[in-house]
Design an enzyme around this catalytic site. Structure first.
Site, short mmCIF file in Angstrom:
data_model
loop_
_atom_site.label_atom_id
_atom_site.label_comp_id
_atom_site.label_asym_id
_atom_site.label_seq_id
_atom_site.Cartn_x
_atom_site.Cartn_y
_atom_site.Cartn_z
N GLY A 99 -1.72 6.51 -2.49
CA GLY A 99 -2.80 6.41 -3.48
C GLY A 99 -3.89 5.47 -2.98
N HIS A 100 -3.49 4.31 -2.48
CA HIS A 100 -4.47 3.38 -1.90
C HIS A 100 -5.19 4.03 -0.72
CE1 HIS A 100 -1.41 0.34 -3.52
NE2 HIS A 100 -2.49 0.13 -4.24
N GLN A 146 -9.20 5.29 -10.57
CA GLN A 146 -9.18 5.61 -12.00
C GLN A 146 -7.83 5.24 -12.60
OE1 GLN A 146 -9.75 9.86 -13.04
NE2 GLN A 146 -8.34 9.43 -14.71
N SER A 159 3.03 1.15 -6.51
CA SER A 159 4.01 0.40 -5.70
C SER A 159 5.30 0.17 -6.50
CB SER A 159 3.42 -0.92 -5.22
OG SER A 159 2.50 -1.42 -6.13
N GLN A 162 -9.74 -1.62 -15.66
CA GLN A 162 -10.22 -2.51 -14.59
C GLN A 162 -11.55 -1.99 -14.03
OE1 GLN A 162 -7.66 -4.30 -11.38
NE2 GLN A 162 -8.40 -2.56 -10.25
N ASP A 172 -6.44 2.51 -12.68
CA ASP A 172 -6.67 1.30 -13.47
C ASP A 172 -8.04 1.44 -14.13
OD1 ASP A 172 -4.29 -0.44 -12.62
OD2 ASP A 172 -5.09 0.28 -10.74
N LEU A 232 0.81 -1.22 0.00
CA LEU A 232 0.00 0.00 0.00
C LEU A 232 0.85 1.27 0.00
CD1 LEU A 232 -2.81 -1.02 2.53
CD2 LEU A 232 -2.71 -1.36 0.04
P1 AMP Z 1 -3.55 -2.39 -6.55
O1 AMP Z 1 -3.53 -3.16 -5.29
O2 AMP Z 1 -2.27 -1.65 -6.78
O3 AMP Z 1 -4.00 -3.20 -7.72
O4 AMP Z 1 -4.61 -1.22 -6.38
C1 AMP Z 1 -5.75 -1.29 -5.56
C2 AMP Z 1 -6.62 -0.12 -5.90
O5 AMP Z 1 -5.93 1.11 -5.67
C3 AMP Z 1 -7.06 -0.11 -7.37
O6 AMP Z 1 -8.44 0.23 -7.45
C4 AMP Z 1 -6.18 0.95 -7.97
O7 AMP Z 1 -6.74 1.57 -9.12
C5 AMP Z 1 -6.04 1.93 -6.81
N1 AMP Z 1 -4.85 2.77 -6.99
C6 AMP Z 1 -3.60 2.38 -7.33
N2 AMP Z 1 -2.77 3.44 -7.46
C7 AMP Z 1 -3.52 4.55 -7.21
C8 AMP Z 1 -3.26 5.97 -7.20
N3 AMP Z 1 -2.05 6.46 -7.48
N4 AMP Z 1 -4.27 6.80 -6.88
C9 AMP Z 1 -5.51 6.32 -6.59
N5 AMP Z 1 -5.83 4.99 -6.59
C10 AMP Z 1 -4.85 4.13 -6.89
#
Ligand code: AMP
Length: 282
Positions: free
Chosen positions: A36-37, A148, A186, A153, A150, A33
């Site tokens: 952003g998360h 957004q 990440s 997705q 992704d 994490l």
């Molecule tokens: P991940 O575990 O990295 O696949 O991401 C989990 C959630 O966090 C997904 O819905 C991603 O789109 C979101 N996410 C990842 N990076 C960011 C970011 N920089 N800003 C906002 N949301 C993000």
């Protein structure tokens, strides 16, 4: 903060929350994490009674075994970060727990999964769809938060929720960025310091393309973007596309009624970075 490692623990926890008629907000992640998360969790916390997180590196969405093996796992740090934003429940199952029965089910999303991220990774979105559907059944959220960042997705999950009538409101959260515009990821931690300035060109190129679109110079974008990237010799474009923001199909001329997304994937050395920018044209 309650940690559930088994499906049974989670089911019991969710039943007791449901019996109190509380609004459940859910943010699924694969861990590692960053801020952003956390921005998703903060929004979820402000809009829901109970915040449920999941941390699960989902093997069936990886099309490359080395990527799966190399995916960062930072469990203790993740839990501390979730605690800091007031998360109430964390579901973090093992692969054996999550897929006690080997998942043979696949989901086809049609042409939206054949472009951009899906083009080089056939089967990726099927794996995402299966795990998110399973998590939705287990967590039974009222609201689920995705980034957004992704975009593809988010759109395939939106179709799944709509076409299979999941009683869930989806929320697409804005992209959190570093000061120079680089979208938080990440993977950014792996960028070597001397290459870091080149990474900022990804967002700059999105802003440049957005200006072209506003000036209605869509046909000139591709050529000029290639030139814009050229001096950054370590930054290699995989794709740079102007697409319909709903279908993700390439558009060559702005239609007055369609919202657009500029989507990019680029390699900085061996690190693959993605980003996008939405433009409302109506
Ligand atoms: P991940 O575990 O990295 O696949 O991401 C989990 C959630 O966090 C997904 O819905 C991603 O789109 C979101 N996410 C990842 N990076 C960011 C970011 N920089 N800003 C906002 N949301 C993000």
């Amino acid at each position: 903060m309650q940690i559930c490692k088994t499906l049974t623990q989670l089911k019991d926890t969710i039943s007791s929350i449901k019996s109190e008629r509380k609004i459940i907000g859910f943010v699924p992640t694969m861990g590692a994490l960053h801020e952003g998360h956390l921005s998703l969790y903060r929004r979820c916390k402000s809009e829901c009674d109970v915040v449920v997180a999941s941390i699960f590196v989902n093997p069936i969405q990886f099309t490359n075994a080395i990527d799966l093996e190399k995916y960062p796992r930072t469990e203790a740090q993740d839990l501390a970060m979730l605690e800091s934003v007031g998360c109430d429940v964390v579901f973090m199952p093992s692969v054996e727990e999550m897929y006690a029965e080997k998942p043979t089910l696949t989901i086809s999303f049609g042409e939206i999964e054949q472009v951009l991220e899906g083009k080089s990774r056939p089967g990726h979105f099927s794996g995402v769809g299966v795990v998110v559907a399973k998590l939705f059944h287990l967590v039974q959220p009222d609201r689920a938060y995705f980034g957004q960042k992704d975009l593809q997705q988010f759109l395939i999950i939106q179709r799944m929720v709509s076409q299979l009538s999941f009683p869930i409101t989806l929320i697409c959260c804005e992209i959190l960025r570093d000061e120079d515009g680089l979208a938080l990821s990440s993977r950014n931690a792996r960028i070597p310091a001397p290459l870091r300035t080149q990474a900022a060109y990804i967002y700059k190129s999105l802003q440049l393309a957005a200006q072209y679109i506003k000036l209605n110079k869509l046909s000139e974008i591709k050529q000029d973007i290639l030139q814009f990237y050229a001096p950054n010799t370590d930054l290699k474009l995989e794709y740079f596309e102007i697409v319909d923001a709903n279908t993700l199909q390439v558009v060559s001329a702005a239609l007055p009624s369609s919202n657009l997304a500029i989507c990019v994937a680029a390699y900085l050395g061996d690190i693959r970075l993605i980003d996008n920018f939405l433009i409302a044209t109506n």
